[in-house]
Scaffold this motif. Structure first.
Motif, PDB file in Angstrom:
ATOM      1  N   GLU A   1       0.853  -1.188   0.000  1.00 59.36           N
ATOM      2  CA  GLU A   1       0.000   0.000   0.000  1.00 59.36           C
ATOM      3  C   GLU A   1       0.891   1.241   0.000  1.00 59.36           C
ATOM      4  O   GLU A   1       1.947   1.256   0.629  1.00 59.36           O
ATOM      5  CB  GLU A   1      -0.908  -0.003   1.234  1.00 59.36           C
ATOM      6  CG  GLU A   1      -1.860  -1.197   1.254  1.00 59.36           C
ATOM      7  CD  GLU A   1      -2.531  -1.382   2.601  1.00 59.36           C
ATOM      8  OE1 GLU A   1      -3.758  -1.194   2.675  1.00 59.36           O
ATOM      9  OE2 GLU A   1      -1.828  -1.711   3.578  1.00 59.36           O
TER      10      GLU A   1
ATOM     11  N   ASP B   1      -8.345   0.005  10.313  1.00 59.69           N
ATOM     12  CA  ASP B   1      -9.687  -0.596  10.240  1.00 59.69           C
ATOM     13  C   ASP B   1     -10.044  -0.811   8.772  1.00 59.69           C
ATOM     14  O   ASP B   1     -10.482   0.111   8.074  1.00 59.69           O
ATOM     15  CB  ASP B   1     -10.710   0.313  10.923  1.00 59.69           C
ATOM     16  CG  ASP B   1     -12.069  -0.359  11.097  1.00 59.69           C
ATOM     17  OD1 ASP B   1     -12.285  -1.417  10.470  1.00 59.69           O
ATOM     18  OD2 ASP B   1     -12.899   0.178  11.861  1.00 59.69           O
ATOM     19  N   GLU B   2      -9.830  -2.030   8.278  1.00 61.37           N
ATOM     20  CA  GLU B   2     -10.126  -2.343   6.879  1.00 61.37           C
ATOM     21  C   GLU B   2     -11.620  -2.241   6.593  1.00 61.37           C
ATOM     22  O   GLU B   2     -12.032  -1.817   5.513  1.00 61.37           O
ATOM     23  CB  GLU B   2      -9.620  -3.755   6.549  1.00 61.37           C
ATOM     24  CG  GLU B   2      -8.124  -3.960   6.731  1.00 61.37           C
ATOM     25  CD  GLU B   2      -7.312  -3.401   5.581  1.00 61.37           C
ATOM     26  OE1 GLU B   2      -7.924  -2.960   4.591  1.00 61.37           O
ATOM     27  OE2 GLU B   2      -6.069  -3.414   5.680  1.00 61.37           O
TER      28      GLU B   2
ATOM     29  N   ASP C   1     -12.707   1.278   5.960  1.00 61.06           N
ATOM     30  CA  ASP C   1     -11.928   1.951   4.926  1.00 61.06           C
ATOM     31  C   ASP C   1     -10.841   2.861   5.501  1.00 61.06           C
ATOM     32  O   ASP C   1     -10.669   3.999   5.059  1.00 61.06           O
ATOM     33  CB  ASP C   1     -12.854   2.761   4.004  1.00 61.06           C
ATOM     34  CG  ASP C   1     -12.221   2.984   2.632  1.00 61.06           C
ATOM     35  OD1 ASP C   1     -11.291   2.234   2.294  1.00 61.06           O
ATOM     36  OD2 ASP C   1     -12.657   3.919   1.928  1.00 61.06           O
TER      37      ASP C   1
ATOM     38  N   PRO D   1      -7.251   1.636   6.022  1.00 61.25           N
ATOM     39  CA  PRO D   1      -6.249   0.566   6.046  1.00 61.25           C
ATOM     40  C   PRO D   1      -4.921   0.955   6.667  1.00 61.25           C
ATOM     41  O   PRO D   1      -4.164   0.076   7.085  1.00 61.25           O
ATOM     42  CB  PRO D   1      -6.080   0.220   4.555  1.00 61.25           C
ATOM     43  CG  PRO D   1      -6.477   1.462   3.832  1.00 61.25           C
ATOM     44  CD  PRO D   1      -7.563   2.077   4.650  1.00 61.25           C
TER      45      PRO D   1
ATOM     46  N   SER E   1      -3.329   1.320  -3.611  1.00 58.13           N
ATOM     47  CA  SER E   1      -2.971  -0.062  -3.288  1.00 58.13           C
ATOM     48  C   SER E   1      -2.465  -0.781  -4.533  1.00 58.13           C
ATOM     49  O   SER E   1      -3.076  -0.707  -5.596  1.00 58.13           O
ATOM     50  CB  SER E   1      -4.184  -0.811  -2.726  1.00 58.13           C
ATOM     51  OG  SER E   1      -3.872  -2.162  -2.448  1.00 58.13           O
TER      52      SER E   1
END
Length: 373
Positions: A177, A196-197, A200, A202, A219
């Motif tokens: 990323e 917190d994936e 949104d 990351p 990404s």
């Protein structure tokens, strides 16, 4: 059953080898140990000479056949890579001369000076001149090679130029990323507990930090400008990874909690490399050079090297992660005929959701700080 068969084959092979060895001993006793030894020496001397010829041909064949399928010296796509290639060339030339000289003499002498009744053994226990020669000469050569290495190392690991691009590279199982600072040129703050994936975020950006509002998140693919220095700020979210840039001759570990850096200047665009390699599908690779788990071999990123104009166009098409989050939190467009009063209550709801995220971040940071104290 299969394991039993493998075990039986190994045992049978051991027995056969043992019996052949015993038979050889019996033959040597019958024929005479001295005669058998001389014959064995002749066979070994001939085999060593054959091994020399076949081995040298193999070296030539491998270089001639596979030379275009590996990274060749002088094909580096970065300024630092040119220095690495040059240092490697000097090392290969020096060690190659020593290798060929010593190996040819070793195998040729084994053939020429095999045991013979016509020749008396000559013992050569010591010679001061030879001792001095093969001690001083290698010391001087190695000192020169190390000197080159130190000079190039300080150039490569020195401080990046002030006008260098800043890109943050983060590795995790099993992806890469990237984060670019916005127009302010400053990266916003991050907090590892804020990763917190699902929601949104990351990289764990702290949204109440205004510097985060224009940072661009990407990404899998990193864009660079040809001829412009770039400084990579490298980290990881889970285990140790390693940023491997084979076409640029660079590598740097990505360690959780301990940022590392490297810088270089790309000197060839992706389009230049397509022409140079003749491969229309060529792409610069960002590989993980540290074993990091079951998906290690698939942890691959792409690098696009382009002109400043092309990079500016690409950057203009990217939305900051903060903007994407706000758009995702905003309510859907009202249906036709919806009242104005409903519109007026929808906007604060979106704003409240953003505030809730930043409030949760601030609370988590305060709790973590209090725990450390």
């Amino acid at each position: 059953m299969q394991n039993f068969l493998i075990f039986a084959i190994l045992i049978l092979g051991f027995i056969i080898t043992f019996q052949i060895a015993r038979a050889s001993e019996f033959v040597s006793v019958i024929r005479g140990e001295e005669k058998t030894r001389k014959q064995t020496n002749k066979i070994n001397a001939a085999l060593l000479l054959v091994f020399l010829i076949v081995g040298l041909f193999g070296v030539y064949w491998a270089h001639h056949t596979l030379g275009d399928k590996i990274l060749k010296l002088g094909s580096s796509a970065s300024d630092h890579g040119i220095l690495v290639d040059r240092m490697l060339k000097y090392t290969i030339i020096t060690t190659g001369l020593v290798f060929f000289g010593t190996q040819i003499l070793l195998f040729w002498y084994s053939f020429k000076y095999q045991e013979s009744d016509k020749r008396t053994v000559y013992y050569f226990p010591h010679n001061n001149k030879l001792e001095l020669l093969w001690t001083v000469v290698p010391a001087i050569v190695l000192t020169i090679l190390i000197g080159f290495g130190i000079v190039y190392w300080y150039r490569i690991t020195g401080a990046a130029p002030e006008n260098a691009m800043q890109i943050e590279v983060t590795g995790s199982q099993f992806k890469w990323e990237f984060r670019y600072p916005g127009k302010d040129g400053v990266f916003g703050k991050k907090y590892y507990k804020n990763i917190d994936e699902v929601h949104d975020n990351p990289l764990g950006q702290i949204w109440e930090d205004a510097a985060n509002h224009d940072d661009v998140y990407v990404s899998g693919q990193m864009h660079l400008v040809v001829g412009k220095p770039v400084r990579l700020i490298i980290g990881a979210k889970d285990v140790i990874h390693s940023v491997g840039l084979p076409h640029f001759r660079l590598k740097m570990d990505a360690v959780p909690g301990t940022p590392t850096t490297l810088w270089f200047t790309p000197i060839k665009t992706t389009k230049d490399m397509i022409k140079e390699t003749g491969n229309s599908k060529f792409v610069y690779e960002l590989a993980c050079d540290q074993m990091c788990g079951a998906g290690h071999t698939g942890m691959r990123g792409e690098i696009i090297v382009e002109t400043q104009e092309e990079f500016d166009q690409w950057m203009a098409s990217q939305k900051p992660k903060y903007v994407q989050m706000k758009e995702a939190a905003a309510p859907a467009a009202p249906a036709a005929g919806a009242t104005a009063s409903k519109d007026s209550t929808a906007a604060p709801a979106a704003t409240d959701s953003v505030k809730a995220v930043t409030a949760d971040t601030a609370t988590a940071v305060k709790k973590d700080s209090a725990g450390k104290k």
